[in-house]
Design a protein around this motif. Structure first.
Motif, PDB file in Angstrom:
ATOM      1  N   GLN A   1      -4.736   2.889   5.936  1.00 22.51           N
ATOM      2  CA  GLN A   1      -4.219   2.528   4.738  1.00 22.51           C
ATOM      3  C   GLN A   1      -2.816   1.713   4.786  1.00 22.51           C
ATOM      4  O   GLN A   1      -2.026   1.884   5.814  1.00 22.51           O
ATOM      5  CB  GLN A   1      -3.689   3.899   3.988  1.00 22.51           C
ATOM      6  N   PHE A   2      -2.729   0.620   3.705  1.00 25.66           N
ATOM      7  CA  PHE A   2      -1.833  -0.042   3.809  1.00 25.66           C
ATOM      8  C   PHE A   2      -0.917   0.512   2.872  1.00 25.66           C
ATOM      9  O   PHE A   2      -1.065   1.179   1.792  1.00 25.66           O
ATOM     10  CB  PHE A   2      -2.015  -1.313   3.004  1.00 25.66           C
ATOM     11  N   ASP A   3       0.577   0.293   3.118  1.00 29.32           N
ATOM     12  CA  ASP A   3       1.611   0.354   2.040  1.00 29.32           C
ATOM     13  C   ASP A   3       1.158  -0.306   0.917  1.00 29.32           C
ATOM     14  O   ASP A   3       0.922  -1.541   0.964  1.00 29.32           O
ATOM     15  CB  ASP A   3       2.988  -0.061   2.647  1.00 29.32           C
ATOM     16  N   PRO A   4       1.241   0.110  -0.256  1.00 33.51           N
ATOM     17  CA  PRO A   4       0.896  -0.423  -1.484  1.00 33.51           C
ATOM     18  C   PRO A   4       1.554  -1.736  -1.798  1.00 33.51           C
ATOM     19  O   PRO A   4       1.196  -2.750  -2.419  1.00 33.51           O
ATOM     20  CB  PRO A   4       0.899   0.531  -2.519  1.00 33.51           C
ATOM     21  N   LYS A   5       2.932  -1.690  -1.360  1.00 35.85           N
ATOM     22  CA  LYS A   5       3.874  -3.001  -1.825  1.00 35.85           C
ATOM     23  C   LYS A   5       3.776  -3.840  -0.258  1.00 35.85           C
ATOM     24  O   LYS A   5       4.709  -4.968  -0.442  1.00 35.85           O
ATOM     25  CB  LYS A   5       5.143  -2.334  -2.023  1.00 35.85           C
ATOM     26  N   ASN A   6       3.409  -3.421   0.647  1.00 33.14           N
ATOM     27  CA  ASN A   6       3.825  -4.150   1.755  1.00 33.14           C
ATOM     28  C   ASN A   6       2.782  -4.194   3.123  1.00 33.14           C
ATOM     29  O   ASN A   6       2.395  -3.211   3.765  1.00 33.14           O
ATOM     30  CB  ASN A   6       5.097  -3.297   2.704  1.00 33.14           C
TER      31      ASN A   6
ATOM     32  N   LYS B   1       2.489  -5.377   5.731  1.00 28.91           N
ATOM     33  CA  LYS B   1       2.695  -5.317   7.287  1.00 28.91           C
ATOM     34  C   LYS B   1       2.897  -3.701   7.584  1.00 28.91           C
ATOM     35  O   LYS B   1       2.669  -3.532   8.768  1.00 28.91           O
ATOM     36  CB  LYS B   1       4.041  -5.841   7.464  1.00 28.91           C
ATOM     37  N   ARG B   2       3.162  -3.000   6.455  1.00 29.60           N
ATOM     38  CA  ARG B   2       3.101  -1.545   6.868  1.00 29.60           C
ATOM     39  C   ARG B   2       1.947  -0.871   6.607  1.00 29.60           C
ATOM     40  O   ARG B   2       1.140  -0.834   5.710  1.00 29.60           O
ATOM     41  CB  ARG B   2       4.201  -0.944   5.758  1.00 29.60           C
ATOM     42  N   VAL B   3       1.080  -0.240   8.109  1.00 26.16           N
ATOM     43  CA  VAL B   3      -0.075   0.185   8.077  1.00 26.16           C
ATOM     44  C   VAL B   3      -0.162   1.632   8.435  1.00 26.16           C
ATOM     45  O   VAL B   3       0.817   2.065   9.268  1.00 26.16           O
ATOM     46  CB  VAL B   3      -0.918  -0.576   8.760  1.00 26.16           C
ATOM     47  N   TYR B   4      -0.718   2.714   7.826  1.00 24.82           N
ATOM     48  CA  TYR B   4      -0.763   3.981   8.317  1.00 24.82           C
ATOM     49  C   TYR B   4      -2.004   4.391   8.797  1.00 24.82           C
ATOM     50  O   TYR B   4      -3.122   4.038   8.341  1.00 24.82           O
ATOM     51  CB  TYR B   4      -0.616   4.844   7.098  1.00 24.82           C
ATOM     52  N   ARG B   5      -2.051   5.135   9.998  1.00 24.37           N
ATOM     53  CA  ARG B   5      -3.245   5.705  10.348  1.00 24.37           C
ATOM     54  C   ARG B   5      -3.027   7.387  10.784  1.00 24.37           C
ATOM     55  O   ARG B   5      -2.410   7.694  11.611  1.00 24.37           O
ATOM     56  CB  ARG B   5      -3.772   5.081  11.858  1.00 24.37           C
ATOM     57  N   PRO B   6      -3.302   8.038   9.647  1.00 21.74           N
ATOM     58  CA  PRO B   6      -3.340   9.482  10.058  1.00 21.74           C
ATOM     59  C   PRO B   6      -4.475  10.097  10.437  1.00 21.74           C
ATOM     60  O   PRO B   6      -5.805   9.667   9.924  1.00 21.74           O
ATOM     61  CB  PRO B   6      -3.282   9.868   8.163  1.00 21.74           C
TER      62      PRO B   6
END
Lengths: 1017, 237
Positions: free
Chosen positions: A307-312, A314-319
């Motif tokens: 998932q991407f940060d909704p506003k950014n 460049k910020r990506v999450y991988r849970p």
């Protein structure tokens, strides 16, 4: 003609009585307790929050339905108790956040995943649900996406059935708010749709990944020609496959995300022979492979969120296995430090608050966590009791038995069934790690329990020290490789509790707590070599975890009547027994097949009868071949012939059948979708709904021999307890035809509960209520009562002890008598509440009766109140002594109430007279007398206290002080308490004398003065 | 009752050609109104005084409720010679609980007064819902402690939601749940109604079980007692 109609009506009526009298609603008042735990919670499959009110968050679980918090996770409540418990996806219409969609059927396609039954919509924020859309056969739904530009347009990604071919897979689209769906992307019967996303700025651009996957009982394959990545630029009418820069086919599962802030940016984890992380900067047209950590690529079939940060962008999450994040658009990832404590591994859901992107919720195999610092640290939310037990066991611990069980990815635990203040998260104690399955307390040694993790890795655990010793049997020469089921049975003898059994393809027995074992059977499975290729499991990504081990023994049961009769059931269709302790074995599988049960079915449970050696019950399940029917059967001739149970009520494949310990006709059946009961030996069945989620995944059932509780091990709602099922044992179809029936009242022991009230209140997390501290009074009503129902408790002389308002429900009613008398009359007219007016002493042991009147007819049943012999602080003689003193104080209160009433009545008359008096002297006399009375009254009870924080103590309060202590104590009266009683009683007697003096002496003088003015006092 | 239902079942089975449709909300509404005594009779009730008690531990704590339809609500509890009350009128409300050590009535918050306005109605919010500005939705049938009921959701003008469970056999309300929000948290109150008896020409439940608080039963219900606005005021406040 009329006569004919009447006869026909009577036939129907008679039939209705038989079929309907005892049903799901009959035992509705026997409300189950959900013990939890919230301690380690369970697998979470979906999380969605309300963008404009992020305190409101919905959580979809693997086997516990949908839950909602309205306070950012402080508490949760279940919304889906009447529906399928396996949740695949959730969606909130953010334009109208009271509209919620639920896609049932989790899509984390592990071996134990459960199926769904369709698509649901709520328009009132989850209070009421309607099944719509015709997606009932999709079995698994991975994602629901609502077009942000048009709330009526909804996309549903359905991977479809895991265990069989199906046309019911693919990407579905609705343009009418979910009422109807059209399939807009379909590959074939083997490949469904695993993910869908919409360009937030252009509703015509849709991305979807398709996935080919399949499980059998002995293999798993992720990947194949049906897997692919697609893009549509016309709202799903036409599709183009995306390939540029992506790995060569065949592909497996593809997880991807579109950046909400820069929708041309996409990121994807593409399972292939070289699984990797890919990014695109041009709307998916071209892709570039990134270096990625192990966590990014691990188990793509199980971890499908990026998932991407909704506003950014460049910020990506991988849970995934752990929680990783990237600050450079996915080039490099770091893992969360989690200084706040352990963050459970294996993550399947992430919701980021779009208005405050530092705040997010993650769903794991062990519950939901919240982070307020962009995922760096996490706080566990302990209010979600959605643990996935495989089995449950109980012991005979006092004052309350303990419950044991093993959970999916959460080890093995135990907890008390009741505890002061309730069973909270801190009462659960961990025993063993890994995925937990059978957890068995040793009935012959209270310090020992047996537990295991997947693949038969079992241990004997000292419950005091939690030290464990491995006890798994090892192969002997000639045995070949031992095959241990994922969920290997560890079973104690029902006849001889010293017998400990476990099994691979052979059955093993130990009589010394697992220190040494004897192999007591040949290979009891089909030993089909084609079903033993587990080392190749996983498909494109190897996934060998013992989950696919096959041709193993899955269930074992020793006859409660004969320890030489042992039954063993396998996961490949064999049900075998021995009558000589294992020397010879008989396979009954051919007989089972004759009853209509598929030959390769798992034998999921065996229940040899405790009333007849020849009788055995069993459940079978064939869901791993795509057959979800409920198979349960009984044989009354040692397995030679079987009769299958059937009912229109049944749903879900069968896990467990349990025969009652007392009434051989009372049966319970737990399935993947509900708990069912029969009170007539399996002829008729009804679904249990008494605060048990209707479609709970009931994996295991126990009945406690002392408390008569029904204990359920569920795979998604933790442990559920129905306290004291004795009414179910008694209520036959014959009794059910009576208008009112009072159940035999067991002896009631004179005590104030087995446990105290606890110290400070519990500060948070899931807390289960306790078992009732008093045996309830229970009666059955054939029909709902319209008038009042009063339950009278009478003593041996027929004198009323207490009147209790009774329940009026059709079916079972349950009320509580506190074993006390009716409170005494207490002096009134003060300024302080006196709790003596609401409390009374406990009665004495003896014969009592319950009396209920219905429609003019009186029903009663006798019962005994008995001294609590377990209480060493109070002998029966001391109890009598305590009772006598309580009664002296009870009467003292009544006496004082009389005095105060007499004084107040006189004051009232005086007050009236004073208004009429003409003679000033007489008036003065009256005033003086009134004041004297008031001065006296104010010595009898608190009349001046104006704040609850003041503590004015007068005679009434003095009586109550000792009285309330004595009626609430369960020890003999002490010397000083006795003195106190004497003192208070003397004061009441003195007050009576004072009153008499006041009312006569002063009275006489005033009377004559008043008489002159023709006023009577 | 079983006999009637069985007869109905038989008839339905025989007339397999007829289409069995769910009852409309209007039908249920009208039958409910009729079951209570009819629209005219209901309209004729302008005020009530109900006297009874809360049953606890074999004791009965006296309770009196007075309602001036749409204008005022007052409940009084008496215990040990002390009387506490709650009063709500169209603009204000007070609580007085000497049992908890209060020495004078304490005013309710404006929000609480607003949220309590539906308590000023003698009859439930489903009756004449459209005229009252409420909406109602038929959520199908549901079981309430063994009794089959119509589940009717009423959304009040104020936004408050209530669910009424109306027994399919006698069209009287068996249960009502009400959802309110206290400081942002959802709280659900449920009330069971029973012991319906005719008072004048209108059916009134004489027993109410409110959530886990226990049972209130009314010995007498008086229709149209003279109640003036002063009953629903606290002097000098």
């Amino acid at each position: 003609m009329r006569k004919l109609l009447m006869t026909a009506t009577m036939v129907v009526a008679a039939y209705s009585l038989q079929a309907q009298l005892i049903n799901s609603n009959t035992f509705g008042m026997m409300e189950a307790r959900q013990l939890g735990p919230g301690t380690m919670s369970g697998r979470i499959s979906a999380i969605e929050g309300v963008n404009n009110d992020p305190r409101i968050v919905y959580v979809g679980t693997a086997g516990g339905g949908v839950w909602k918090t309205t306070n950012a996770g402080a508490t949760f409540r279940p919304l889906f108790d009447k529906y399928c418990q396996s949740i695949g996806a959730l969606a909130i219409d953010q334009k109208n956040p009271r509209t919620i969609y639920v896609g049932t059927g989790e899509s984390n396609m592990r071996n134990s995943v459960s199926i769904g039954d369709g698509f649901y919509k709520s328009t009132d924020a989850g209070d009421n649900w309607t099944k719509i859309g015709g997606l009932d056969s999709t079995e698994h739904i991975a994602r629901i996406v609502i077009d942000p530009a048009n709330s009526n347009t909804i996309y549903v990604a359905a991977p479809g059935p895991l265990w069989s071919d199906s046309k019911h897979r693919g990407l579905y689209k609705s343009t009418d708010g979910g009422k109807t769906f059209q399939k807009i992307l379909y590959i074939n019967e083997k490949a469904g749709c695993a993910e869908v996303a919409i360009d937030p700025t252009n509703s015509n651009i849709i991305y979807a990944s398709t996935w080919e996957f399949r499980r059998t009982p002995y293999s798993f394959n992720s990947g194949g020609p049906g897997s692919g990545f697609f893009k549509s630029t016309d709202g799903g009418k036409t599709w183009k496959e995306i390939t540029t820069g992506l790995p060569e086919k065949p592909l497996g599962r593809i997880a991807f995300a579109v950046s909400p802030s820069e929708p041309n940016k996409l990121i994807a984890i593409v399972e292939s022979k070289k699984t990797g992380l890919y990014i695109s900067n041009n709307g998916g047209e071209e892709w570039t492979k990134q270096s990625a950590t192990l966590n990014i690529e691990a188990r793509p079939f199980y971890f499908s969120v990026i998932q991407f940060d909704p506003k950014n962008a460049k910020r990506v999450y991988r849970p995934a296995y752990t929680f990783s994040y990237s600050d450079d658009g996915g080039y490099a990832f770091a893992d969360a430090p989690s200084e706040g404590g352990f963050l459970h591994s294996d993550m399947h859901a992430l919701w980021i608050n779009p208005n405050n992107t530092s705040q997010m919720y993650v769903g794991t195999d062990g519950g939901v966590y919240i982070s307020n610092d962009k995922g760096a640290n996490w706080l566990f939310l302990a209010g979600l009791p959605v643990g996935q037990f495989y089995h449950v066991a109980v012991d005979n611990h006092q004052p309350y038995y303990r419950v044991y069980g093993g959970l999916q990815d959460n080890g093995s635990w135990y907890a008390p069934s009741s505890h002061p203040g309730g069973v909270s998260v801190s009462e659960w104690k961990g025993l063993y790690w890994g995925d937990g399955f059978w957890t068995q307390p040793d009935p012959t040694d209270p310090d020992i329990a047996y537990a295991e993790y997947q693949g038969g890795n079992m241990a004997r655990i000292n419950m005091q020290t939690l030290k464990s010793n491995p006890i798994q049997p090892k192969e002997a020469p000639g045995d070949g490789k031992l095959r241990w089921n994922w969920n290997t049975p560890i079973v104690l003898g029902s006849k001889n509790p010293k017998n400990l059994y476990t099994a691979a393809q052979y059955l093993y027995k130990s009589t010394d707590q697992g220190r040494n074992w004897t192999k007591i059977s040949p290979d009891l499975t089909t030993n089909d070599k084609k079903k033993q290729e587990q080392d190749n499991s996983g498909g494109l990504s190897a996934d060998v975890t013992s989950a696919e081990n096959h041709c193993t023994i899955f269930t074992i049961a020793e006859s409660p009547l004969d320890e030489n009769i042992i039954w063993a059931g396998t996961d490949d269709g064999n049900l075998q027994y021995t009558t000589d302790g294992g020397k010879t074995w008989m396979n009954t599988s051919a007989n089972i097949a004759k009853a209509g049960i598929a030959p390769q079915s798992w034998v999921s449970s065996i229940e040899p009868s405790r009333f007849d050696k020849q009788t055995v019950y069993a459940t079978f399940e064939n869901h791993m071949y795509g057959d979800h029917k409920t198979y349960s059967a009984v044989s009354r001739d040692m397995g030679a012939t079987w009769t299958m149970f059937s009912s229109s009520e049944f749903s879900g494949f069968a896990h467990k059948i349990k025969e009652d310990l007392v009434n051989k006709d009372l049966l319970f059946l737990g399935t993947e979708m509900g708990l069912f009961s029969s009170v007539d030996a399996g002829k008729n069945w009804f679904r249990m709904k008494n605060n048990i989620p209707w479609y709970a995944l009931v994996r295991d059932i126990q009945i406690h021999p002392q408390t008569h509780d029904l204990i359920l091990g569920t795979h998604g709602r933790g442990i559920i307890i129905v306290d004291d099922i004795r009414p179910m044992r008694t209520l036959s179809n014959t009794i059910a035809q009576q208008d009112l029936y009072i159940f035999p009242q067991p002896d009631m022991s004179l005590q104030m509960g087995k446990i105290g009230g606890g110290a400070a209140p519990i500060t948070g997390g899931w807390v289960s209520g306790n078992a009732p501290s008093i045996t309830p009074i229970q009666y059955y009503l054939k029909d709902r009562a319209n008038g009042e129902i009063k339950v009278l408790i009478k003593d041996a002389e027929g004198k009323l002890v207490q009147e209790i308002p009774g329940g009026k429900s059709k079916g079972l009613n349950r009320i509580f008598w506190n074993l006390r008398m009716t409170p005494s009359k207490v002096a009134s007219g003060g300024t302080k509440v006196d709790y003596a007016a609401l409390n009374a002493p406990q009665v004495l042991p003896g014969k009592y009766s319950i009396e209920i009147t219905l429609n003019g007819k009186v029903y009663n049943t006798p019962f005994n109140v008995v001294h609590d012999a377990t209480n060493k602080d109070l002998t029966e003689a001391e109890r009598k002594q305590l009772y006598d003193q309580n009664m002296r104080l009870y009467k003292a209160h009544e006496q004082l109430a009389g005095i105060v009433e007499g004084v107040a009545a006189k004051q009232q008359v005086l007050k009236a007279a004073m208004d009429k008096l003409k003679n000033a002297k007489t008036k003065k006399l009256a005033e003086t007398y009134w004041n004297k009375l008031e001065a006296f009254r104010s010595t009898l009870l608190a009349t001046k206290q104006t704040s609850v924080f003041a503590d004015e103590k007068k005679l009434r309060e003095e009586i109550s002080e000792i009285y309330l202590v004595l009626i609430g104590q369960e020890v003999a009266i002490s010397n000083l308490q006795q003195q106190n009683v004497e003192n208070v009683i003397k004061k009441v007697n003195d007050a009576a004398k004072q009153q008499a003096a006041l009312l006569t002496e002063t009275d006489a003088k005033l009377k004559s003065a008043l008489a002159k003015e023709q006023i009577q006092l | 009752m079983n006999f009637k239902r069985s007869l109905l079942g038989l008839m339905l089975a025989i007339s397999s050609f007829s289409v069995v449709s769910a009852q409309s909300i209007e039908e249920i509404h009208n039958k409910h109104v009729a079951a209570l005594g009819g629209a005219d009779q209901i309209k004729a009730v302008k005020s009530v005084k109900m006297s009874g008690g809360i049953n606890a531990n074999g004791m009965k704590i006296p309770v009196t409720i007075q309602i001036l339809n749409g204008k005022g609500f007052k409940v009084e509890f008496t215990a040990m010679g002390m009387t506490g009350y709650q009063i709500v009128n169209n603009t204000k409300g007070w609580n007085f609980s000497p049992f908890q050590g209060q020495t004078k009535p304490e005013p309710m918050t404006e929000d609480d007064v607003k949220k309590s306005q539906d308590d000023l109605e003698i009859f439930n919010d489903f009756i004449d819902y459209a005229a009252k500005g409420n909406t109602a939705e038929n959520l199908g049938k549901d079981d309430v402690e063994g009794t089959e009921c119509f589940k009717i959701k009423v959304t009040l003008k104020s936004g408050k939601e209530k669910t009424l469970y109306i027994a399919t056999d006698n069209y009287l309300v068996l249960k009502e749940t009400e959802k309110t929000t206290v400081n942002g948290a959802d709280i659900e109150i449920s009330t069971m109604y029973s012991n319906y008896k005719k008072v004048g020409n209108v059916m009134f439940p004489h027993t109410m079980n409110i959530s886990v608080q226990g049972e209130i039963s009314f010995d007498t219900i008086e229709i149209n007692p003279t109640l003036d606005a002063k009953t629903f005021e606290v002097s000098g406040k």
